[in-house]
Design a protein around this motif. Structure first.
Motif, PDB file in Angstrom:
ATOM      1  N   ILE A  57      67.538 -52.995  41.170  1.00 59.96           N
ATOM      2  CA  ILE A  57      67.668 -52.075  42.380  1.00 59.96           C
ATOM      3  C   ILE A  57      68.417 -52.499  43.333  1.00 59.96           C
ATOM      4  N   ALA A  58      69.295 -51.346  43.988  1.00 57.17           N
ATOM      5  CA  ALA A  58      70.134 -51.476  44.935  1.00 57.17           C
ATOM      6  C   ALA A  58      69.682 -50.912  46.270  1.00 57.17           C
ATOM      7  N   TYR A  59      70.298 -51.364  47.357  1.00 56.38           N
ATOM      8  CA  TYR A  59      69.951 -50.549  48.549  1.00 56.38           C
ATOM      9  C   TYR A  59      71.341 -50.476  49.303  1.00 56.38           C
ATOM     10  N   LEU A  60      71.264 -49.132  49.688  1.00 59.06           N
ATOM     11  CA  LEU A  60      72.661 -48.777  50.322  1.00 59.06           C
ATOM     12  C   LEU A  60      72.659 -48.052  51.446  1.00 59.06           C
ATOM     13  N   SER A  61      73.051 -48.798  52.563  1.00 57.67           N
ATOM     14  CA  SER A  61      72.681 -48.117  53.954  1.00 57.67           C
ATOM     15  C   SER A  61      73.943 -47.756  54.820  1.00 57.67           C
ATOM     16  N   SER A  62      73.736 -46.780  55.710  1.00 53.71           N
ATOM     17  CA  SER A  62      75.086 -46.327  56.200  1.00 53.71           C
ATOM     18  C   SER A  62      75.136 -47.219  57.463  1.00 53.71           C
ATOM     19  N   SER A  63      74.270 -47.830  58.059  1.00 54.69           N
ATOM     20  CA  SER A  63      74.469 -48.882  59.331  1.00 54.69           C
ATOM     21  C   SER A  63      72.885 -49.563  59.174  1.00 54.69           C
ATOM     22  N   LEU A  64      72.922 -50.700  59.796  1.00 54.98           N
ATOM     23  CA  LEU A  64      71.591 -51.241  60.064  1.00 54.98           C
ATOM     24  C   LEU A  64      71.465 -51.424  61.668  1.00 54.98           C
TER      25      LEU A  64
ATOM     26  N   CYS B  89      76.205 -52.239  53.077  1.00 51.34           N
ATOM     27  CA  CYS B  89      76.075 -51.740  54.393  1.00 51.34           C
ATOM     28  C   CYS B  89      77.271 -51.286  55.051  1.00 51.34           C
ATOM     29  N   SER B  90      77.516 -50.347  55.416  1.00 52.91           N
ATOM     30  CA  SER B  90      78.997 -49.636  56.216  1.00 52.91           C
ATOM     31  C   SER B  90      78.541 -48.572  57.018  1.00 52.91           C
TER      32      SER B  90
ATOM     33  N   MET C 204      80.915 -45.468  49.660  1.00 55.89           N
ATOM     34  CA  MET C 204      81.189 -44.788  48.319  1.00 55.89           C
ATOM     35  C   MET C 204      82.352 -45.364  47.565  1.00 55.89           C
ATOM     36  N   GLU C 205      83.300 -46.046  48.401  1.00 58.26           N
ATOM     37  CA  GLU C 205      84.370 -46.734  47.936  1.00 58.26           C
ATOM     38  C   GLU C 205      84.404 -48.224  47.600  1.00 58.26           C
ATOM     39  N   LYS C 206      83.652 -48.766  48.575  1.00 53.65           N
ATOM     40  CA  LYS C 206      83.251 -50.309  48.460  1.00 53.65           C
ATOM     41  C   LYS C 206      82.133 -50.662  47.734  1.00 53.65           C
ATOM     42  N   HIS C 207      80.896 -50.212  48.189  1.00 55.68           N
ATOM     43  CA  HIS C 207      79.638 -50.702  47.533  1.00 55.68           C
ATOM     44  C   HIS C 207      79.235 -49.982  46.500  1.00 55.68           C
ATOM     45  N   LEU C 208      79.219 -48.683  46.347  1.00 64.18           N
ATOM     46  CA  LEU C 208      78.846 -47.992  45.205  1.00 64.18           C
ATOM     47  C   LEU C 208      79.500 -48.457  43.726  1.00 64.18           C
ATOM     48  N   PRO C 209      80.913 -48.766  43.688  1.00 62.46           N
ATOM     49  CA  PRO C 209      81.576 -49.358  42.340  1.00 62.46           C
ATOM     50  C   PRO C 209      81.059 -50.643  41.916  1.00 62.46           C
ATOM     51  N   ARG C 210      80.589 -51.318  43.103  1.00 61.24           N
ATOM     52  CA  ARG C 210      80.185 -52.782  42.662  1.00 61.24           C
ATOM     53  C   ARG C 210      78.748 -52.684  42.235  1.00 61.24           C
ATOM     54  N   PHE C 211      77.979 -51.833  42.614  1.00 54.49           N
ATOM     55  CA  PHE C 211      76.716 -51.503  42.151  1.00 54.49           C
ATOM     56  C   PHE C 211      76.785 -51.217  40.763  1.00 54.49           C
ATOM     57  N   LEU C 212      77.584 -50.154  40.427  1.00 57.16           N
ATOM     58  CA  LEU C 212      77.584 -49.833  39.002  1.00 57.16           C
ATOM     59  C   LEU C 212      78.283 -50.963  38.054  1.00 57.16           C
ATOM     60  N   GLU C 213      79.091 -51.541  38.585  1.00 60.59           N
ATOM     61  CA  GLU C 213      79.881 -52.721  37.627  1.00 60.59           C
ATOM     62  C   GLU C 213      78.718 -53.734  37.265  1.00 60.59           C
ATOM     63  N   ASN C 214      77.787 -53.955  38.268  1.00 59.05           N
ATOM     64  CA  ASN C 214      76.741 -54.943  37.993  1.00 59.05           C
ATOM     65  C   ASN C 214      75.481 -54.411  37.208  1.00 59.05           C
TER      66      ASN C 214
ATOM     67  N   ASP D 249      69.144 -39.186  53.341  1.00 54.37           N
ATOM     68  CA  ASP D 249      69.199 -38.348  52.381  1.00 54.37           C
ATOM     69  C   ASP D 249      70.960 -37.867  52.034  1.00 54.37           C
ATOM     70  N   THR D 250      71.577 -37.777  53.361  1.00 50.93           N
ATOM     71  CA  THR D 250      72.919 -37.489  53.171  1.00 50.93           C
ATOM     72  C   THR D 250      73.675 -38.588  52.623  1.00 50.93           C
ATOM     73  N   LEU D 251      73.418 -39.718  52.627  1.00 49.93           N
ATOM     74  CA  LEU D 251      73.930 -40.837  51.974  1.00 49.93           C
ATOM     75  C   LEU D 251      73.583 -40.644  50.359  1.00 49.93           C
ATOM     76  N   ALA D 252      72.325 -40.361  50.266  1.00 45.25           N
ATOM     77  CA  ALA D 252      71.742 -40.369  48.713  1.00 45.25           C
ATOM     78  C   ALA D 252      72.434 -39.227  48.283  1.00 45.25           C
ATOM     79  N   SER D 253      72.813 -37.986  48.844  1.00 48.96           N
ATOM     80  CA  SER D 253      73.302 -36.930  48.391  1.00 48.96           C
ATOM     81  C   SER D 253      74.589 -37.371  47.904  1.00 48.96           C
ATOM     82  N   ALA D 254      75.476 -37.860  48.502  1.00 49.63           N
ATOM     83  CA  ALA D 254      76.937 -38.347  48.659  1.00 49.63           C
ATOM     84  C   ALA D 254      76.881 -39.435  47.313  1.00 49.63           C
ATOM     85  N   THR D 255      76.009 -40.259  47.394  1.00 50.53           N
ATOM     86  CA  THR D 255      75.693 -41.188  46.044  1.00 50.53           C
ATOM     87  C   THR D 255      75.605 -40.524  44.797  1.00 50.53           C
ATOM     88  N   LEU D 256      74.806 -39.457  44.763  1.00 47.84           N
ATOM     89  CA  LEU D 256      74.462 -38.822  43.655  1.00 47.84           C
ATOM     90  C   LEU D 256      75.689 -37.910  43.132  1.00 47.84           C
ATOM     91  N   THR D 257      76.365 -37.296  43.924  1.00 48.50           N
ATOM     92  CA  THR D 257      77.759 -36.502  43.615  1.00 48.50           C
ATOM     93  C   THR D 257      78.686 -37.807  42.975  1.00 48.50           C
TER      94      THR D 257
END
Length: 192
Positions: free
Chosen positions: A41-48, A78-79, A86-96, A106-114
């Motif tokens: 399971i990964a965690y994606l955050s727009s900012s902390l 976290c970016s 979408m460009e930096k973290h998501l591809p790394r998650f999928l590759e792993n 939710d806005t980040l989740a919607s973008a991730t889904l798309t």
């Protein structure tokens, strides 16, 4: 008199802090995915930067450790900018081989889904996605987004109750509301 919603401060007899219990909500999201069989399971955050987002992140880490699941920098992103997520973290998650992603809003989740769909992944058959807040967009994504509902109406009612309490000299320092997991079609059992 101060009523702070989602923003802690130094407490006085004239201050009330109202928020959703983000620690419990974050833990609930992780435990739901765990129950579906997800272990990567990964965690994606727009900012902390905000305390709310820090609490959600801490809850994810705590829940993963409680279940004996490893967390690593490869499974946490976290970016500040959505495009960077979408460009930096998501591809790394999928590759792993990540099978589920918890997004801090939710806005980040919607973008991730798309983005996952554009990369050829089926949601939830290949990857499950959870958001936070249950914004109106969550029910309109394809598939509809599983999310943690933050009851904004109840927050408003609680603010009125808190103000009434302060005006009547009834001290309340903290008032936390329980968030609710809304199960929709963006999550499913771990792919075999």
């Amino acid at each position: 008199l101060y009523i702070l919603i989602g923003k802690p401060a130094q407490y006085t007899n004239h201050t009330i802090y109202i928020d959703n219990d983000n620690l419990l909500a974050g833990q609930e999201a992780t435990e739901y995915l765990y129950a579906l069989g997800h272990r990567k399971i990964a965690y994606l955050s727009s900012s902390l930067g905000a305390r709310v987002l820090q609490a959600r992140h801490a809850a994810f880490l705590r829940s993963m450790h409680q279940h004996g699941l490893k967390t690593s920098p490869a499974a946490i992103g976290c970016s500040y900018y959505l495009s960077e997520c979408m460009e930096k973290h998501l591809p790394r998650f999928l590759e792993n081989g990540i099978t589920a992603i918890i997004c801090n809003q939710d806005t980040l989740a919607s973008a991730t889904l798309t983005q996952c769909q554009q990369l050829g992944f089926q949601v939830p058959d290949d990857i499950s996605i959870i958001g936070f807040d249950d914004l109106p967009i969550a029910a309109c994504t394809s598939p509809p987004l599983t999310t943690i509902r933050q009851d904004r109406l109840e927050l408003g009612k609680s603010g009125f109750f808190a103000l009434s309490s302060l005006l009547n000299h009834i001290p309340i320092s903290t008032y936390l509301l329980h968030a609710q997991l809304i199960q929709r079609e963006s999550t499913g059992k771990v792919p075999s």
